[in-house]
Design a protein around this motif. Structure first.
Motif, PDB file in Angstrom:
ATOM      1  N   ARG A 139      96.668  35.554 102.142  1.00 57.08           N
ATOM      2  CA  ARG A 139      95.655  34.777 101.435  1.00 57.08           C
ATOM      3  C   ARG A 139      94.425  34.645 102.322  1.00 57.08           C
ATOM      4  O   ARG A 139      94.547  34.369 103.518  1.00 57.08           O
ATOM      5  CB  ARG A 139      96.175  33.381 101.089  1.00 57.08           C
ATOM      6  CG  ARG A 139      97.152  33.335  99.937  1.00 57.08           C
ATOM      7  CD  ARG A 139      97.644  31.913  99.703  1.00 57.08           C
ATOM      8  NE  ARG A 139      98.619  31.521 100.705  1.00 57.08           N
ATOM      9  CZ  ARG A 139      98.924  30.251 100.998  1.00 57.08           C
ATOM     10  NH1 ARG A 139      98.280  29.264 100.395  1.00 57.08           N
ATOM     11  NH2 ARG A 139      99.847  29.967 101.905  1.00 57.08           N
ATOM     12  N   PRO A 153     102.635  40.442 103.953  1.00 54.30           N
ATOM     13  CA  PRO A 153     103.327  39.543 103.025  1.00 54.30           C
ATOM     14  C   PRO A 153     102.487  38.309 102.694  1.00 54.30           C
ATOM     15  O   PRO A 153     101.999  37.612 103.580  1.00 54.30           O
ATOM     16  CB  PRO A 153     104.598  39.158 103.793  1.00 54.30           C
ATOM     17  CG  PRO A 153     104.237  39.317 105.234  1.00 54.30           C
ATOM     18  CD  PRO A 153     103.277  40.477 105.274  1.00 54.30           C
ATOM     19  N   GLU A 154     102.295  38.068 101.428  1.00 51.64           N
ATOM     20  CA  GLU A 154     101.650  36.842 100.950  1.00 51.64           C
ATOM     21  C   GLU A 154     100.337  36.557 101.696  1.00 51.64           C
ATOM     22  O   GLU A 154     100.091  35.443 102.149  1.00 51.64           O
ATOM     23  CB  GLU A 154     102.601  35.660 101.081  1.00 51.64           C
ATOM     24  CG  GLU A 154     103.888  35.819 100.278  1.00 51.64           C
ATOM     25  CD  GLU A 154     104.788  34.615 100.392  1.00 51.64           C
ATOM     26  OE1 GLU A 154     104.290  33.485 100.230  1.00 51.64           O
ATOM     27  OE2 GLU A 154     105.981  34.806 100.670  1.00 51.64           O
ATOM     28  N   GLU A 177     104.011  34.514 105.897  1.00 53.58           N
ATOM     29  CA  GLU A 177     102.765  34.653 105.161  1.00 53.58           C
ATOM     30  C   GLU A 177     101.612  34.727 106.146  1.00 53.58           C
ATOM     31  O   GLU A 177     101.757  34.348 107.321  1.00 53.58           O
ATOM     32  CB  GLU A 177     102.556  33.467 104.215  1.00 53.58           C
ATOM     33  CG  GLU A 177     102.429  32.127 104.939  1.00 53.58           C
ATOM     34  CD  GLU A 177     102.212  30.955 103.993  1.00 53.58           C
ATOM     35  OE1 GLU A 177     102.028  31.176 102.783  1.00 53.58           O
ATOM     36  OE2 GLU A 177     102.221  29.802 104.487  1.00 53.58           O
ATOM     37  N   ARG A 202     110.658  30.183 107.859  1.00 57.28           N
ATOM     38  CA  ARG A 202     109.442  30.747 107.272  1.00 57.28           C
ATOM     39  C   ARG A 202     108.264  30.475 108.211  1.00 57.28           C
ATOM     40  O   ARG A 202     108.087  29.353 108.689  1.00 57.28           O
ATOM     41  CB  ARG A 202     109.185  30.119 105.903  1.00 57.28           C
ATOM     42  CG  ARG A 202     107.988  30.691 105.161  1.00 57.28           C
ATOM     43  CD  ARG A 202     107.777  29.925 103.850  1.00 57.28           C
ATOM     44  NE  ARG A 202     106.626  30.446 103.131  1.00 57.28           N
ATOM     45  CZ  ARG A 202     106.681  31.408 102.215  1.00 57.28           C
ATOM     46  NH1 ARG A 202     107.844  31.954 101.924  1.00 57.28           N
ATOM     47  NH2 ARG A 202     105.597  31.813 101.601  1.00 57.28           N
ATOM     48  N   SER A 209     104.058  30.762 108.955  1.00 60.98           N
ATOM     49  CA  SER A 209     102.695  30.925 108.446  1.00 60.98           C
ATOM     50  C   SER A 209     101.809  31.395 109.596  1.00 60.98           C
ATOM     51  O   SER A 209     101.628  30.669 110.577  1.00 60.98           O
ATOM     52  CB  SER A 209     102.159  29.601 107.894  1.00 60.98           C
ATOM     53  OG  SER A 209     102.898  29.166 106.788  1.00 60.98           O
ATOM     54  N   ARG A 257     102.703  27.165 104.002  1.00 61.52           N
ATOM     55  CA  ARG A 257     103.994  26.857 103.395  1.00 61.52           C
ATOM     56  C   ARG A 257     105.156  27.110 104.368  1.00 61.52           C
ATOM     57  O   ARG A 257     106.324  26.986 103.978  1.00 61.52           O
ATOM     58  CB  ARG A 257     104.189  27.709 102.141  1.00 61.52           C
ATOM     59  CG  ARG A 257     103.150  27.430 101.049  1.00 61.52           C
ATOM     60  CD  ARG A 257     103.487  28.144  99.752  1.00 61.52           C
ATOM     61  NE  ARG A 257     103.251  29.577  99.848  1.00 61.52           N
ATOM     62  CZ  ARG A 257     102.249  30.220  99.230  1.00 61.52           C
ATOM     63  NH1 ARG A 257     101.381  29.533  98.512  1.00 61.52           N
ATOM     64  NH2 ARG A 257     102.116  31.522  99.346  1.00 61.52           N
TER      65      ARG A 257
END
Length: 286
Positions: free
Chosen positions: A60, A57-58, A33, A2, A4, A82
């Motif tokens: 923020r 994606p995701e 993300e 994953r 970030s 994350r």
């Protein structure tokens, strides 16, 4: 794995859409993300970035305005991240297709990576090309260790957290060298992700360019003060003298076509910043 993606942002309304469009074109198949850390924008940048939530994606957009500086903004994003990997880019540049996948392929080999920088495609003004080693994405021109530019780098999240994140005393430049050197001194490895290309945007005006390189120059004495005990060398006096004499003798370049004028302004801004940084940090690194 994953990832970030971290983007520090301050008053980037004119450029943030292009960067987020570049991210939207990525082909990485793993989970990822995007965290945009807004460092006190007053031009609607945060709202523009948030509008991409349905295309990334995701995504923020977090408030990182408590303290000014790119290091603080990245640390705020690091706390919110994350992912297993942190991939950094800037709000005024544009990542190219394959950027994220290339970082993902490189990270298993190294703890930190940098990628190639294209300095010309986004520049409105013509410029003299940087040296080839600058285009490689791994800089090594301070007489010390190489490092990855902050506008195009990736690192294991556990590594950057172990190091305590970015040094927030570095506000407008030098933070990428500081983190990269600190990581290597601690025993972490630095590598090169050949396919992770970023288009770098140059400042359009001479005044903006001077300010940018003044900030870069001002950070160098602080770096020297911090890393001289590890082998970072002071600039020889004859190099300093030659640099200033050439600047004085070539001031006429400001009257010439843009590439030469911009080169003079970059060098002059850097030199002036070194003087200011030497005084501020009480070290001789002019």
């Amino acid at each position: 794995m994953r990832i970030s993606v971290v983007i520090p942002m301050r008053n980037a309304a004119d450029t943030i859409d292009a960067q987020l469009e570049g991210l939207a074109s990525q082909d990485y198949s793993g989970a990822w993300e995007v965290i945009v850390a807004d460092n006190g924008s007053r031009d609607g940048s945060a709202q523009l970035a948030a509008a991409w939530a349905d295309r990334l994606p995701e995504l923020r957009v977090i408030d990182a305005s408590e303290r000014r500086g790119v290091s603080y903004a990245r640390n705020a994003a690091l706390r919110a991240a994350r992912g297993d990997v942190i991939a950094c880019c800037d709000a005024d540049d544009v990542v190219q297709p394959g950027w994220l996948s290339s970082i993902a392929l490189a990270i298993p080999k190294w703890d930190l990576v940098g990628g190639p920088i294209n300095w010309t495609r986004l520049s409105r003004a013509k410029m003299i090309l940087p040296r080839p080693k600058q285009q490689s994405g791994l800089r090594g021109d301070f007489g010390f260790l190489p490092f990855a530019l902050g506008c195009n780098c990736g690192m294991r999240t556990e590594v950057v957290r172990e190091l305590g994140g970015w040094n927030e005393d570095y506000i407008d430049g030098g933070e990428d060298a500081e983190l990269g050197w600190r990581a290597q001194i601690a025993g972490h490895t630095l590598g090169f992700a050949e396919g992770a290309v970023v288009l770098r945007r140059q400042r359009a005006t001479l005044r903006g360019l001077a300010r940018q390189f003044f900030d870069y120059g001002r950070a160098q004495p602080r770096l020297y003060k911090q890393f001289r005990g590890y082998g970072m060398a002071r600039t020889p006096w004859y190099t300093i003298a030659t640099r200033w004499l050439l600047l004085a003798g070539c001031v006429w370049a400001l009257l010439l076509p843009s590439p030469l004028a911009r080169r003079w302004v970059r060098i002059a801004g850097m030199c002036a910043g070194r003087v200011a940084g030497s005084i501020q940090n009480r070290v001789l690194f002019l």
